[in-house]
Write a protein that holds these residues in place. Structure first.
Motif, PDB file in Angstrom:
ATOM      1  N   LYS A   2       0.868  -0.956  -0.045  1.00  0.00           N
ATOM      2  CA  LYS A   2       0.269  -0.007   0.224  1.00  0.00           C
ATOM      3  C   LYS A   2       0.924   1.327  -0.290  1.00  0.00           C
ATOM      4  O   LYS A   2       1.832   1.235   0.522  1.00  0.00           O
ATOM      5  CB  LYS A   2      -1.129   0.120   1.282  1.00  0.00           C
ATOM      6  N   ASP A   5       2.579   2.091   3.044  1.00  0.00           N
ATOM      7  CA  ASP A   5       3.440   1.665   3.389  1.00  0.00           C
ATOM      8  C   ASP A   5       4.751   2.230   3.586  1.00  0.00           C
ATOM      9  O   ASP A   5       5.861   1.441   3.747  1.00  0.00           O
ATOM     10  CB  ASP A   5       2.992   0.067   3.678  1.00  0.00           C
ATOM     11  N   ASP A  58      -4.436   3.859  -0.119  1.00  0.00           N
ATOM     12  CA  ASP A  58      -5.056   2.607  -0.519  1.00  0.00           C
ATOM     13  C   ASP A  58      -4.195   1.883  -1.662  1.00  0.00           C
ATOM     14  O   ASP A  58      -4.744   0.882  -1.940  1.00  0.00           O
ATOM     15  CB  ASP A  58      -6.165   1.987  -0.360  1.00  0.00           C
ATOM     16  N   ASP A  59      -3.597   2.791  -2.696  1.00  0.00           N
ATOM     17  CA  ASP A  59      -3.747   2.726  -4.375  1.00  0.00           C
ATOM     18  C   ASP A  59      -2.106   0.979  -4.067  1.00  0.00           C
ATOM     19  O   ASP A  59      -1.222   1.543  -3.060  1.00  0.00           O
ATOM     20  CB  ASP A  59      -2.966   3.605  -4.951  1.00  0.00           C
ATOM     21  N   GLU A  60      -1.783   0.162  -4.496  1.00  0.00           N
ATOM     22  CA  GLU A  60      -0.713  -0.428  -4.525  1.00  0.00           C
ATOM     23  C   GLU A  60       0.538  -0.329  -5.483  1.00  0.00           C
ATOM     24  O   GLU A  60      -0.229  -0.037  -6.386  1.00  0.00           O
ATOM     25  CB  GLU A  60      -1.894  -2.599  -5.099  1.00  0.00           C
TER      26      GLU A  60
END
Length: 188
Positions: A2, A5, A58-60
């Motif tokens: 994410k 992180d 929240d994007d990966e």
């Protein structure tokens, strides 16, 4: 992984290109339900082309596996910096554009560095948090000015300039933070 992180120094893949994250800006919109946005300043690995990416929290993003090797700075070869592996003395050559602003903090026999390696190619270097550098040019201390803590500019042995307290003179060795570029105290 994410977006929230991701930390500085992480290596991620975006649109088929590998990038190292050098700077992160976080913005929180006002109001209820606002999604936190992250703006990453990244440089391609290898190559060093700058790329800015804005994503939601929240994007990966796909993290790329890389290894780190403890190294010591050995010498400069033209515009390239050569580091020797601390264990097997393998030389790792990094171009000046890959080293970037960190070049101003690289002094002779600098230990405690780590070279980042992807697919057996050195792609970046991490310096220790602080290094000892020599002041080569700074104005003299003003007499009677010891009660105030006025900083003054000081040119260091690698050519970079930092602000130091008035009591620091030419020829003294000082600790310099490699992340912020700030004076960290006298070195013995």
């Amino acid at each position: 992984m994410k977006a929230y992180d991701i930390k500085k120094g992480n290596v991620v893949e975006h649109n088929g290109t590998v990038y190292q994250v050098r700077d992160i800006e976080r913005s929180s919109p006002q109001g209820r339900g606002g999604n936190v946005k992250f703006r990453f300043t990244m440089y391609s690995v290898p190559g060093g082309s700058k790329f800015d990416l804005s994503v939601g929290g929240d994007d990966e993003l796909k993290e790329v596996e890389f290894s780190r090797r403890p190294v010591t700075y050995s010498y400069k070869d033209g515009d390239a910096f050569v580091f020797l592996d601390d264990e097997d003395y393998t030389p790792y050559t990094l171009d000046a554009d890959v080293v970037g602003e960190a070049a101003g903090y690289i002094v002779d026999d600098l230990a405690g560095c780590q070279v980042q390696i992807i697919d057996d190619l050195p792609v970046g270097v991490q310096l220790p948090t602080s290094v000892v550098m020599e002041v080569i040019e700074t104005p003299p201390e003003l007499k009677g000015g010891t009660a105030t803590k006025r900083p003054k500019p000081a040119k260091l042995s690698t050519g970079i300039e930092i602000m130091v307290p008035e009591y620091i003179g030419n020829g003294e060795k000082v600790w310099v933070n490699t992340t912020t570029g700030e004076f960290g105290g006298r070195a013995d």
